[in-house]
Write a protein that holds these residues in place. Structure first.
Motif, PDB file in Angstrom:
ATOM      1  N   THR A   1       0.850  -1.194   0.000  1.00  0.00           N
ATOM      2  CA  THR A   1       0.000   0.000   0.000  1.00  0.00           C
ATOM      3  C   THR A   1       0.883   1.240   0.000  1.00  0.00           C
ATOM      4  O   THR A   1       1.835   1.354   0.773  1.00  0.00           O
TER       5      THR A   1
ATOM      6  N   ALA B   1       0.013   1.870  -9.158  1.00  0.00           N
ATOM      7  CA  ALA B   1      -1.281   1.175  -9.266  1.00  0.00           C
ATOM      8  C   ALA B   1      -1.231   0.132 -10.380  1.00  0.00           C
ATOM      9  O   ALA B   1      -1.748  -0.978 -10.232  1.00  0.00           O
TER      10      ALA B   1
ATOM     11  N   LYS C   1      -1.875  -0.954  -3.980  1.00  0.00           N
ATOM     12  CA  LYS C   1      -3.040  -0.125  -3.627  1.00  0.00           C
ATOM     13  C   LYS C   1      -2.515   1.274  -3.340  1.00  0.00           C
ATOM     14  O   LYS C   1      -1.647   1.447  -2.476  1.00  0.00           O
TER      15      LYS C   1
ATOM     16  N   ASN D   1      -7.218   0.112  -8.218  1.00  0.00           N
ATOM     17  CA  ASN D   1      -6.124   0.198  -7.241  1.00  0.00           C
ATOM     18  C   ASN D   1      -5.871   1.617  -6.753  1.00  0.00           C
ATOM     19  O   ASN D   1      -5.070   1.836  -5.861  1.00  0.00           O
TER      20      ASN D   1
END
Ligand SMILES: C[C@H](O)CC(=O)SCCNC(=O)CCNC(=O)[C@H](O)C(C)(C)COP(=O)(O)OP(=O)(O)OC[C@H]1O[C@@H](n2cnc3c(N)ncnc32)[C@H](O)[C@@H]1OP(=O)(O)O
Ligand SMILES: NC(=O)c1ccc[n+]([C@@H]2O[C@H](COP(=O)([O-])OP(=O)(O)OC[C@H]3O[C@@H](n4cnc5c(N)ncnc54)[C@H](O)[C@@H]3O)[C@@H](O)[C@H]2O)c1
Length: 312
Positions: free
Chosen positions: A24, A42, A47, A95
């Motif tokens: 992330t 992405a 994410k 994403n």
């Protein structure tokens, strides 16, 4: 004894696994660079939350990401039906999320990449706030073009988890990523930042925290010298560009590149360096550049710089 070493091995492998697993990412700043970094992160399955100051700016970034993705799918799926293209676009956009709340955005991030204005005080203010809001594990990186990473990192209590990730414009196309470490950056942090770059499909190079790292240390004085050549009246921007493209094989001439990078960003870089090394002839400020920036002629992004552009 055996128990202790088992614990040590477990601790080491847990931390290695952790540092190699950036999933992330929060990108702060959604201009030229932030939107490109968010897009490639992405597209490579991360994410991503991309943050800017206002909803309006964020909406513009979203539309520029979509335009760039449209150009990429044309190339990626030359003979494909609409279904393949649509799936790619949907997957990448799924994403990505957009936010104007940096402090909330970093709460679930493995990595924060800062790509805001090239100004030390503004960057420090941002990182100081993020440092308090982000979890312990979160790595921080700056995409600065010219400011020492160690100066930015002083705003935080996590210098060991801090580094430089210097991308190139346009991020979706340029294959290089400079990964910068400061003395406090741990090996685990460095490896993790490097692994993240490779996961994005970039070729990484390592450089110490020196002014301009590798590329800008060579490129910015070259662009500044091109401006000085025009200031002296030796040639026009158009002829300098033609000369460097056809005579030196560069994809863009220095004035096209200045407009592409942004004249404000280039001015921030030169001003910062000339303040630090006023006697260095390579870092002398330029009247012509300063005048254009004062007139808000910032290059492609504002519709005019050394050249004029159609605003779409
Ligand atoms: C200052 C900072 O700290 C550091 C920096 O970033 S310094 C700047 C570094 N960047 C450079 O030096 C860029 C130099 N320029 C180039 O390499 C090339 O001109 C370029 C890659 C930008 C564009 O390529 P060029 O052939 O000149 O133009 P163009 O025909 O418009 O684009 C080529 C292809 O890339 C695609 N493309 C261009 N920009 C794109 C983008 N942002 N997103 C997606 N695709 C893009 C085009 O659609 C085109 O695709 P096609 O081949 O299918 O038609
Ligand atoms: N332009 C380039 O070619 C290039 C290449 C590599 C690195 N960089 C570096 O990347 C950084 C960004 O450059 P850019 O060209 O994308 O600039 P830009 O002007 O296109 O975008 C900067 C964005 O940051 C936003 N911003 C400013 N302060 C903010 C804050 N406190 N919180 C959230 N958002 C904020 C602005 O609203 C703007 O959208 C700079 O440090 C620059 O030196 C630029």
């Amino acid at each position: 004894m055996a128990f202790t070493s088992k614990l040590i091995v477990r601790a080491l492998s847990t931390s290695a696994a952790h540092f190699n697993s950036i999933k992330t990412v929060t990108v702060i700043g959604s201009g030229l660079m932030g939107s490109g970094i968010a897009q490639v992160a992405a597209a490579s399955g991360h994410k991503v939350i991309v943050v800017d100051k206002t909803q309006d700016i964020i909406n513009k970034a979203e539309s520029s990401i979509k335009k760039s993705l449209e150009r990429i799918v044309k190339k990626k799926f030359p003979d494909d039906t609409k279904v393949g293209k649509q799936k790619y676009l949907t997957d990448v956009l799924e994403n990505l999320s957009l936010s104007t709340d940096a402090l909330a955005a970093v709460k679930s991030s493995d990595l924060v990449i800062e790509a805001i204005v090239e100004n030390l005080d503004v960057k420090k203010e941002l990182f100081s706030a993020l440092d308090k809001a982000a979890p312990e594990k979160t790595l921080f990186a700056s995409n600065t073009s010219s400011i020492p990473i160690k100066e930015i990192a002083t705003a935080t209590q996590r210098k060991d988890r801090f580094g430089g990730l210097h991308f190139f414009n346009p991020v979706p196309l340029m294959k290089l990523l400079e990964v910068i470490r400061i003395p406090e950056t741990t090996d685990a942090t460095y490896k993790s930042l490097e692994a993240f770059g490779k996961a994005l499909g970039k070729t990484t190079v390592q450089c110490k925290d020196t002014p301009g790292f590798i590329v800008n240390r060579l490129l910015v004085p070259y662009m500044a010298e091109a401006i000085r050549l025009v200031e002296r009246g030796d040639a026009s921007p158009r002829d300098v560009d033609t000369a460097m493209k056809l005579g030196a094989g560069y994809p863009m001439g220095p004035f096209e590149l200045l407009d592409y990078v942004g004249l404000d960003t280039t001015k921030f870089i030169i001003d910062g360096w000339s303040k630090k090394e006023p006697d260095n002839p390579l870092f002398q400020p330029s009247q012509m550049l300063n005048k254009l920036v004062k007139e808000n002629k910032l290059g492609m992004k504002s519709g005019e710089g050394f050249y004029k552009y159609d605003k779409k």
